[in-house]
Design an enzyme around this catalytic site. Structure first.
Site, PDB file in Angstrom:
ATOM      1  N   ASP A 251      -8.244  16.089 -17.658  1.00  0.00           N
ATOM      2  CA  ASP A 251      -8.193  17.313 -16.654  1.00  0.00           C
ATOM      3  C   ASP A 251      -8.979  16.619 -15.371  1.00  0.00           C
ATOM      4  OD1 ASP A 251      -7.699  19.715 -15.187  1.00  0.00           O
ATOM      5  OD2 ASP A 251      -8.271  21.072 -16.905  1.00  0.00           O
TER       6      ASP A 251
HETATM    7  C1  BGC Z   1      -6.534  22.409 -14.107  1.00  0.00           C
HETATM    8  C2  BGC Z   1      -5.516  21.738 -14.171  1.00  0.00           C
HETATM    9  C3  BGC Z   1      -4.592  21.145 -13.144  1.00  0.00           C
HETATM   10  C4  BGC Z   1      -5.570  20.397 -12.495  1.00  0.00           C
HETATM   11  C5  BGC Z   1      -5.107  19.845 -11.357  1.00  0.00           C
HETATM   12  C6  BGC Z   1      -7.486  21.914 -13.104  1.00  0.00           C
HETATM   13  O1  BGC Z   1      -8.522  22.731 -12.467  1.00  0.00           O
HETATM   14  O2  BGC Z   1      -7.386  23.081 -15.179  1.00  0.00           O
HETATM   15  O3  BGC Z   1      -4.724  22.680 -15.129  1.00  0.00           O
HETATM   16  O4  BGC Z   1      -3.485  20.629 -13.569  1.00  0.00           O
HETATM   17  O5  BGC Z   1      -6.800  21.224 -12.034  1.00  0.00           O
HETATM   18  O6  BGC Z   1      -5.192  20.625 -10.254  1.00  0.00           O
END
Ligand code: BGC
Length: 744
Positions: free
Chosen positions: A230
């Site tokens: 993530d």
């Molecule tokens: C989120 C993810 C997301 C990623 C990219 C993170 O803050 O938890 O679900 O895909 O950011 O934007």
């Protein structure tokens, strides 16, 4: 053409390591010298959030316009596998048109607490429903040559301290609830990537947990793709590579690369581990390259039509006393539309999934367009979305309009500041300004239909019994307003079903006392009893149960035919639309383990099917249960085990509207828990391999006691290691150790 995955030998160490990190927020690093391209990953699960220039991962900066399909909370409420696949395929078309290679979704974490700020992005409180729908989603996206990132792996069930909280949960709880949907999707739909979560599990960051990322994901489930972090989830980059995390996103500005190179230099990370990760990245780049890259032209009207169709099935009719709905266009009298959400729809959540929608249908416009010619329509905002305190002028206007209306449509819901990625909700209620409005409006006109817009479930008490009809509209995406209008007017019968329980009050939910945790740890003390598993096992009344949802028609269930073999159980039933309009029924099959030696939830959903029927039409539904549907995770045996005995099959229209039941016997699996010196003496005595030697050696008083059916329940639980020390015991520790050695 040479495969990029064949080029490993041509890469320098630095180039291999460069493959393991992003070049910016959304791209991987290219190696131009060898023609290895960069690939693009982008949010999100219900609409593209593409940022070509500067950006951010929390949706604060703008993004390119795109279709906003219904977020997962609504899509899952459709219980429609085919519709989910079709919506996902439409989403993938937009991904392709925007040059996105991997779409960052679906998010499939379990809704453990009703307050999780990100519940709108997740499917359900149930892993079987989630797994089946998310497998369809992944299949739909990937059928178009776009990869998915199944997220957030794993046990990311709250936003509070999401980047550091440690989830304390036992393996059975993890396997049966928090990992099960991931398992279904990985095994059935083969996502190209899995995104590891921010949190820790039992003290270890998911991003550096070899048990999670390698043993469970790859060895047990056969995952053959790339694990991506993530955004910002990497803690120790070297440990992450060893654990099985290939790609760190976004770019760590060189920090990750430096750590990996230092670890290679000091020998704590082997070149074998780095090569393994680099090859997996090259294989992903090959997958992207193999996909069809012909230009795609998007017909946004057609996309909007799919978003509308999905929204129609995502809304759940909770209540319809006296058949107040549908409101037929030809009904006489005024319609008072009340509530700012009718004019300013809330149709998606905030954070990384936020879409810059192409167009948005407001229910007010759709209803006016439909009713304007035949009925007088008034609108009163009733409250301000951004204020919790009651505005007496707005309430008085709304009351005056309700007073002279035939029908009142009251649009309520959660303001965006109540729920979002990054924080959890403070409570489960609607804002006080809206609750006061309900009271005031109902006092002058009881013919009120409440339409709700909320990402997480809201408490309906103490007001729900005062209104005759409630349509739970969740967050329905950009076409939600038109869909709500069609459902209220009866163009289509509602067919959404609750993918999560609506408890009577917050305090009934299973996480009370164990949410959001303390001192950095959240304990999953309710174990497998999440959602309806908890409410049913504890015999708690709920506002509306899991699987509930009304229609404008009715369905009859014919008799149940159960065919059982050693491998599977087939359940056949005929469903008839016994009402006067077309509609869809969701047939749900729950399994209850009648007597178990371990904790089993009261009942668990194991299969379902959605069927669409014309009035008077019947159809045959077959649901199949594999052995897994009866099994529990046995931590000592380290596998799924069926405990033999009686199971009840419950077929119904919701978890608490069971129409047909049948009991069957299943033969259990032999469980061989490895014997240790500390195992109960009874296990030694009865052991299939060494038991006869044990019975020969334990003679005298203890032999008699262990063999006597009246005495053995008292003595057999004593660990052998303790019994050995009792006076008069005839077997020695050395003999026991020798017997153990014969078992290995
Ligand atoms: C989120 C993810 C997301 C990623 C990219 C993170 O803050 O938890 O679900 O895909 O950011 O934007």
């Amino acid at each position: 053409m040479t495969r990029h995955s064949d080029k490993l030998g041509l890469l320098t160490v630095e180039e291999k390591v460069s493959l393991l990190g992003g070049s910016d927020l959304w791209h991987t690093q290219a190696i131009e010298r060898l023609g290895i391209p960069s690939i693009m990953l982008s949010d999100g699960p219900h609409g593209m959030r593409v940022q070509y220039a500067e950006g951010d991962h929390l949706g604060a900066e703008g993004s390119e316009p795109a279709t906003c399909f219904p977020p997962a909370v609504a899509l899952a409420s459709s219980w429609n596998v085919e519709l989910v696949a079709r919506t996902a395929a439409a989403l993938a078309d937009e991904a392709r048109a925007s040059g996105v290679d991997v779409l960052l979704g679906p998010g499939i974490n379990m809704k453990r607490t009703p307050l999780c700020g990100r519940n709108f992005e997740y499917y359900s409180e149930d892993p079987v429903l989630t797994g089946m729908l998310a497998a369809a989603f992944v299949g739909g996206v990937q059928s178009k040559g776009v990869g998915t990132a199944l997220k957030h792996f794993a046990a990311n069930n709250q936003e509070t301290e999401r980047m550091s909280i440690s989830v304390r949960a036992d393996e059975r709880t993890l396997r049966e609830i928090y990992l099960a949907a991931f398992e279904t999707v990985v095994v059935e739909a083969k996502p190209w990537t899995v995104m590891c979560s921010y949190n820790r599990i039992n003290g270890r960051f998911a991003s550096e947990d070899p048990w999670l990322l390698t043993q469970v994901l790859r060895d047990d489930w056969g995952f053959d793709g790339v694990v991506v972090s993530d955004w910002g989830a990497v803690n120790r980059r070297d440990l992450a590579v060893s654990a099985g995390l290939e790609l760190e996103m976004p770019s760590s500005s060189g920090a990750g690369t430096a750590v990996i190179l230092a670890a290679i230099a000091d020998g704590t990370l082997t070149m074998e581990e780095v090569d393994r990760a680099a090859v997996r990245m090259l294989e992903l780049i090959d997958r992207v390259g193999d996909a069809d890259h012909l230009p795609v032209v998007i017909d946004y009207n057609a996309q909007h039509a799919i978003a509308y169709e999905a929204a129609l099935e995502g809304a759940v009719l909770l209540k319809n006393d006296g058949g107040l709905l549908p409101m037929i266009d030809g009904d006489p009298g005024r319609v008072a539309i009340i509530g700012e959400f009718a004019r300013t729809p809330r149709y998606q959540g905030a954070g990384s999934s936020q879409v810059n929608s192409i167009r948005v249908d407001a229910a007010l416009d759709s209803l006016r367009a439909r009713l304007g010619g035949t009925r007088e329509v008034t609108f009163s905002p009733g409250y301000e979305i951004d204020r919790d305190d009651v505005d007496p002028v707005l309430v008085a206007d709304a009351v005056a309009a309700a007073d002279v209306a035939e029908h009142v449509l009251l649009f309520l819901g959660l303001p965006p500041r109540y729920e979002s990625e990054s924080f959890d909700r403070a409570h489960m209620s609607l804002p006080p300004s809206q609750i006061a409005l309900i009271d005031a409006v109902v006092a002058v006109n009881p013919r009120v239909v409440v339409v709700l817009s909320n990402g997480g479930v809201v408490q309906l008490e103490p007001w729900s019994h005062r209104v005759p009809a409630i349509l739970e509209g969740w967050l329905l995406g950009e076409a939600g307003g038109a869909a709500i209008s069609s459902l209220l007017l009866g163009d289509v019968s509602p067919s959404g079903r609750l993918a999560e329980t609506i408890p009577l009050r917050y305090e009934h939910n299973p996480t009370v006392g164990n949410f959001p945790g303390e001192l950095g740890v959240v304990t999953y003390g309710e174990r497998m009893l999440v959602g309806y598993r908890w409410y049913d096992t504890h015999r708690l009344d709920v506002s509306y149960p899991f699987g509930h949802g009304l229609s404008y028609t009715t369905f009859d269930y014919g008799s149940l035919v159960v065919t059982s073999t050693a491998e599977d159980v087939r359940v056949d039933v005929t469903i008839t639309n016994s009402g006067s309009v077309a509609g869809s029924e969701v047939v749900q099959l729950y399994v209850a383990d009648i007597a178990a030696s371990v904790l089993r939830p009261e009942q668990e959903l194991k299969a379902f099917a959605k069927v669409h029927l014309q009035p008077g039409e019947s159809c045959a539904v077959r649901l199949t249960l594999t052995r897994r549907a009866f099994a529990f995770w046995h931590p000592a045996a380290s596998r799924w085990v069926v405990e033999g005995g009686t199971f009840e099959l419950r077929l119904g229209s919701s978890s608490r509207d069971i129409r047909l039941r049948s009991r069957i016997e299943r033969v259990g699996d032999a469980i061989h828990v490895p014997l240790t010196i500390d195992s109960p003496a009874g296990d030694w005595w009865d052991h299939p391999v060494v038991g006869h030697r044990v019975r020969e050696r334990i003679t005298g008083r203890y032999g008699r006691l262990l063999a006597d059916p009246r005495e053995s329940p008292l003595f057999s639980p004593i660990p052998l290691s303790r019994m050995i020390r009792f006076p008069g015991f005839t077997m020695t520790e050395a003999e026991a150790t020798e017997l153990l050695a014969t078992l290995t």
